[in-house]
Design a protein around this motif. Sequence first.
Motif, PDB file in Angstrom:
ATOM      1  N   ALA A   1      -7.862 -10.015   6.847  1.00  0.00           N
ATOM      2  CA  ALA A   1      -8.123  -8.576   6.740  1.00  0.00           C
ATOM      3  C   ALA A   1      -6.867  -7.779   7.088  1.00  0.00           C
ATOM      4  CB  ALA A   1      -9.276  -8.189   7.655  1.00  0.00           C
ATOM      5  N   VAL A   2      -6.147  -8.254   8.110  1.00  0.00           N
ATOM      6  CA  VAL A   2      -4.892  -7.588   8.479  1.00  0.00           C
ATOM      7  C   VAL A   2      -3.872  -7.715   7.352  1.00  0.00           C
ATOM      8  CG1 VAL A   2      -2.937  -7.641  10.073  1.00  0.00           C
ATOM      9  CG2 VAL A   2      -5.273  -7.874  10.953  1.00  0.00           C
ATOM     10  N   ASP A   3      -3.758  -8.923   6.788  1.00  0.00           N
ATOM     11  CA  ASP A   3      -2.832  -9.133   5.668  1.00  0.00           C
ATOM     12  C   ASP A   3      -3.188  -8.231   4.490  1.00  0.00           C
ATOM     13  OD1 ASP A   3      -1.398 -11.061   7.024  1.00  0.00           O
ATOM     14  OD2 ASP A   3      -2.605 -12.727   6.253  1.00  0.00           O
ATOM     15  N   LEU A   4      -4.481  -8.091   4.226  1.00  0.00           N
ATOM     16  CA  LEU A   4      -4.921  -7.249   3.119  1.00  0.00           C
ATOM     17  C   LEU A   4      -4.570  -5.789   3.358  1.00  0.00           C
ATOM     18  CD1 LEU A   4      -6.412  -6.929   0.461  1.00  0.00           C
ATOM     19  CD2 LEU A   4      -8.562  -6.772   1.762  1.00  0.00           C
ATOM     20  N   ALA A   5      -4.742  -5.326   4.606  1.00  0.00           N
ATOM     21  CA  ALA A   5      -4.426  -3.929   4.922  1.00  0.00           C
ATOM     22  C   ALA A   5      -2.929  -3.653   4.744  1.00  0.00           C
ATOM     23  CB  ALA A   5      -4.867  -3.610   6.348  1.00  0.00           C
ATOM     24  N   ILE A   6      -2.099  -4.591   5.225  1.00  0.00           N
ATOM     25  CA  ILE A   6      -0.649  -4.400   5.098  1.00  0.00           C
ATOM     26  C   ILE A   6      -0.228  -4.485   3.638  1.00  0.00           C
ATOM     27  CG2 ILE A   6       1.613  -5.312   5.752  1.00  0.00           C
ATOM     28  CD1 ILE A   6       0.369  -6.320   8.334  1.00  0.00           C
ATOM     29  N   TYR A   7      -0.818  -5.418   2.904  1.00  0.00           N
ATOM     30  CA  TYR A   7      -0.492  -5.572   1.484  1.00  0.00           C
ATOM     31  C   TYR A   7      -0.888  -4.321   0.702  1.00  0.00           C
ATOM     32  CZ  TYR A   7      -0.712  -7.346  -3.308  1.00  0.00           C
ATOM     33  OH  TYR A   7      -0.550  -7.522  -4.664  1.00  0.00           O
ATOM     34  N   THR A   8      -1.998  -3.705   1.088  1.00  0.00           N
ATOM     35  CA  THR A   8      -2.408  -2.455   0.436  1.00  0.00           C
ATOM     36  C   THR A   8      -1.359  -1.369   0.639  1.00  0.00           C
ATOM     37  OG1 THR A   8      -4.754  -3.002   0.764  1.00  0.00           O
ATOM     38  CG2 THR A   8      -4.216  -0.699   0.335  1.00  0.00           C
ATOM     39  N   GLN A   9      -0.793  -1.313   1.838  1.00  0.00           N
ATOM     40  CA  GLN A   9       0.266  -0.334   2.107  1.00  0.00           C
ATOM     41  C   GLN A   9       1.496  -0.630   1.244  1.00  0.00           C
ATOM     42  OE1 GLN A   9       0.050   2.390   4.107  1.00  0.00           O
ATOM     43  NE2 GLN A   9      -2.116   1.841   4.401  1.00  0.00           N
ATOM     44  N   TRP A  10       1.786  -1.904   1.055  1.00  0.00           N
ATOM     45  CA  TRP A  10       2.938  -2.271   0.218  1.00  0.00           C
ATOM     46  C   TRP A  10       2.700  -1.861  -1.233  1.00  0.00           C
ATOM     47  CZ3 TRP A  10       3.601  -5.450  -4.034  1.00  0.00           C
ATOM     48  CH2 TRP A  10       4.931  -5.755  -4.384  1.00  0.00           C
TER      49      TRP A  10
ATOM     50  N   ARG B   1       5.005   0.701  -3.302  1.00  0.00           N
ATOM     51  CA  ARG B   1       5.614   0.270  -4.563  1.00  0.00           C
ATOM     52  C   ARG B   1       5.204   1.189  -5.711  1.00  0.00           C
ATOM     53  NH1 ARG B   1       4.729  -5.606  -7.511  1.00  0.00           N
ATOM     54  NH2 ARG B   1       6.536  -5.497  -8.912  1.00  0.00           N
ATOM     55  N   ALA B   2       3.938   1.585  -5.719  1.00  0.00           N
ATOM     56  CA  ALA B   2       3.447   2.464  -6.780  1.00  0.00           C
ATOM     57  C   ALA B   2       4.118   3.835  -6.730  1.00  0.00           C
ATOM     58  CB  ALA B   2       1.934   2.613  -6.673  1.00  0.00           C
ATOM     59  N   SER B   3       4.447   4.261  -5.521  1.00  0.00           N
ATOM     60  CA  SER B   3       5.112   5.571  -5.380  1.00  0.00           C
ATOM     61  C   SER B   3       6.621   5.487  -5.586  1.00  0.00           C
ATOM     62  CB  SER B   3       4.805   6.149  -4.000  1.00  0.00           C
ATOM     63  OG  SER B   3       5.372   5.337  -2.974  1.00  0.00           O
ATOM     64  N   GLY B   4       7.141   4.271  -5.744  1.00  0.00           N
ATOM     65  CA  GLY B   4       8.571   4.097  -5.964  1.00  0.00           C
ATOM     66  C   GLY B   4       9.394   4.155  -4.698  1.00  0.00           C
ATOM     67  N   ASP B   5       8.735   4.091  -3.546  1.00  0.00           N
ATOM     68  CA  ASP B   5       9.453   4.170  -2.274  1.00  0.00           C
ATOM     69  C   ASP B   5       9.830   2.741  -1.862  1.00  0.00           C
ATOM     70  OD1 ASP B   5      10.418   4.615   0.266  1.00  0.00           O
ATOM     71  OD2 ASP B   5       8.834   6.018   0.826  1.00  0.00           O
TER      72      ASP B   5
END
Length: 212
Positions: free
Chosen positions: A74-83, A87-91
């Motif tokens: 669940a922690v990995d999923l939360a961090i991956y969601t932030q990534w 990435r989608a925002s180009g940052d």
Amino acid sequence: MTEDGGSAGTRTGRLERVREVVAVVMLSLTAILTAWCGFQASKWSGQMSIQFSAASSVRIHSIDLASEARDVQAVDLAIYTQWIQARASGDEDLADYVSARFTPEFAVAFEDWQDHGEELRSPFAEPSYVPEGRAEAAAASDEASQKFAAALESNQRGDNYQLLTVLFALVLFFVAVSERNRVAWAGWFLLGAGILVASVGIVLVATFPVLV
């Protein structure tokens, strides 16, 4: 009384004494074997209880480990969601910052995912992704299954010894009735039946495992 009649009577008397001696020996031996089978049945029953308790304890431990693995995922999923959002925002700076916070297990899967051209839907689908605790949970689950199977085997062995006590009880019945029977051939027949059944029981006892 004639000489032939006296000899026949003496011979009959000797046969009766032989039958009595054999019957006493059979009764004594069967009593010992019955007690031994009861003892073994009790020991295997105790072994079964211990193994069931151990299997239950290990199973609970495996559930705890699996729960910890789900928490890590669940922690990995939360961090991956932030990534994904970065990435989608180009940052790219934020994406690099987030990826640096991946857990070691997820970082391996993430690297494999990128090396494979991101063919799979996410790094979570990579075979290399094994969150902390998952392997230990699987090993504990397998151990619990083995202990449970061993408990079932011990239960069956205890039942086998219980069945032997019934078999030897049948021997006691045959031998006891042979002693009460006044017809010579019937007494020998019942005694022979008891000896036959006892022989089968002794062979089975010799093949059964022993717990001391």
